[in-house]
Design a protein around this motif. Structure first.
Motif, mmCIF file in Angstrom:
data_model
loop_
_atom_site.group_PDB
_atom_site.id
_atom_site.type_symbol
_atom_site.label_atom_id
_atom_site.label_comp_id
_atom_site.label_asym_id
_atom_site.label_seq_id
_atom_site.Cartn_x
_atom_site.Cartn_y
_atom_site.Cartn_z
ATOM 1 N N UNK A 1 8.212 1.407 2.980
ATOM 2 C CA UNK A 1 7.895 0.315 2.396
ATOM 3 C C UNK A 1 9.310 -0.547 2.087
ATOM 4 N N UNK A 2 10.386 0.290 1.720
ATOM 5 C CA UNK A 2 11.487 -0.447 1.384
ATOM 6 C C UNK A 2 12.220 -1.229 2.754
ATOM 7 N N UNK A 3 12.250 -0.204 3.762
ATOM 8 C CA UNK A 3 12.822 -0.840 5.012
ATOM 9 C C UNK A 3 11.861 -1.785 5.649
ATOM 10 N N UNK B 1 8.978 14.176 1.204
ATOM 11 C CA UNK B 1 7.677 14.344 0.967
ATOM 12 C C UNK B 1 6.909 12.903 1.365
ATOM 13 N N UNK B 2 5.718 13.443 1.402
ATOM 14 C CA UNK B 2 4.862 12.270 2.108
ATOM 15 C C UNK B 2 5.156 11.017 1.336
ATOM 16 N N UNK B 3 4.986 11.210 -0.030
ATOM 17 C CA UNK B 3 5.095 9.966 -0.942
ATOM 18 C C UNK B 3 6.326 9.327 -0.867
ATOM 19 N N UNK B 4 7.420 10.039 -0.969
ATOM 20 C CA UNK B 4 8.651 9.538 -0.907
ATOM 21 C C UNK B 4 9.015 9.000 0.402
ATOM 22 N N UNK C 1 0.966 -1.289 0.076
ATOM 23 C CA UNK C 1 -0.079 -0.169 0.144
ATOM 24 C C UNK C 1 0.981 1.420 -0.142
ATOM 25 N N UNK C 2 1.821 1.319 0.735
ATOM 26 C CA UNK C 2 2.800 2.470 0.899
ATOM 27 C C UNK C 2 3.548 2.710 -0.387
#
Lengths: 10, 215
Positions: B125-127, B116-119, B45-46
């Motif tokens: 999500x990567x972590x 930024x929120x998206x980044x 989702x993220x």
């Protein structure tokens, strides 16, 4: 990270 | 898209198919960690918020939708399906979400390539993906009689990560200015987490024995 292309991996 | 990336994505897809098949065919989710599946749902989702903002390719869009839909299907079955939910090892699947989610969130807020929120959510999500398998590995360790398909599921997931490392090496060698340090480090950590599992998986396969992980 080349941000302008977005993240192209899944 | 290179062959390693494609093979990695296909292995990832196959791992999820194996899990869907196992749960659906045996009507049992024994040995499957709901915590890991819910963490993956959060990861997807993220990470895939860009479905709404940024079109990369048909391939990317379809794969993202498949990963989201399949993970939510598994969660739905484990939580609400009247036959399957009874087979969930609730007492054994005790890993706490907050031990993984909070550190990853803090790390994403501190260490990202753009605030930024998206980044930040993407970096989170990567972590989180790097450590999301831990509840599943702990549950496997507690399961005496590991289902072949559950073992294969984890093996395929680990293989997908190993193939992504080859993909990054290939891209680094062939694409100028291709660098993504946060992704590489997380990916390497994620792959290392599987090494112990790989050792016992291959050993049991060679000796033709049932897989079991020592406590």
């Amino acid at each position: 990270i080349p941000k302008e292309d977005g993240h192209d991996e899944l | 898209m290179n062959i390693f990336r494609l093979a990695g994505d296909m292995t990832h897809l196959l791992s999820i198919l194996v899990l869907l098949l196992k749960i659906n065919a045996t009507r049992s989710c024994r040995g499957v960690s709901l915590k890991t599946q819910e963490l993956y749902a959060l990861v997807f989702v993220c990470r895939y918020l860009d479905l709404f903002t940024n079109f990369i390719s048909m391939y990317n869009t379809i794969m993202k939708i498949i990963f989201l839909a399949s993970t939510f299907t598994i969660i739905y079955w484990m939580r609400f399906h009247k036959v399957i939910r009874v087979t969930y090892d609730r007492e054994q699947d005790t890993f706490r979400y907050q031990f993984l989610v909070l550190p990853c969130l803090v790390l994403a807020l501190l260490l990202n390539s753009e605030f930024t929120v998206m980044e930040v959510l993407w970096t989170f999500s990567i972590y989180l993906e790097a450590v999301a398998i831990l509840p599943q590995l702990v549950l496997l360790q507690r399961t005496n009689n590991i289902d072949n398909l559950t073992g294969n599921y984890v093996f395929l997931l680990g293989s997908y990560r190993a193939l992504y490392i080859l993909n990054w090496i290939y891209r680094f060698l062939t694409e100028p200015n291709y660098r993504q340090y946060l992704v590489w480090i997380s990916g390497i950590v994620q792959t290392i987490i599987y090494i112990d599992f790989f050792y016992y998986y291959i050993k049991s396969w060679k000796n033709n024995e049932k897989l079991s992980l020592p406590a």
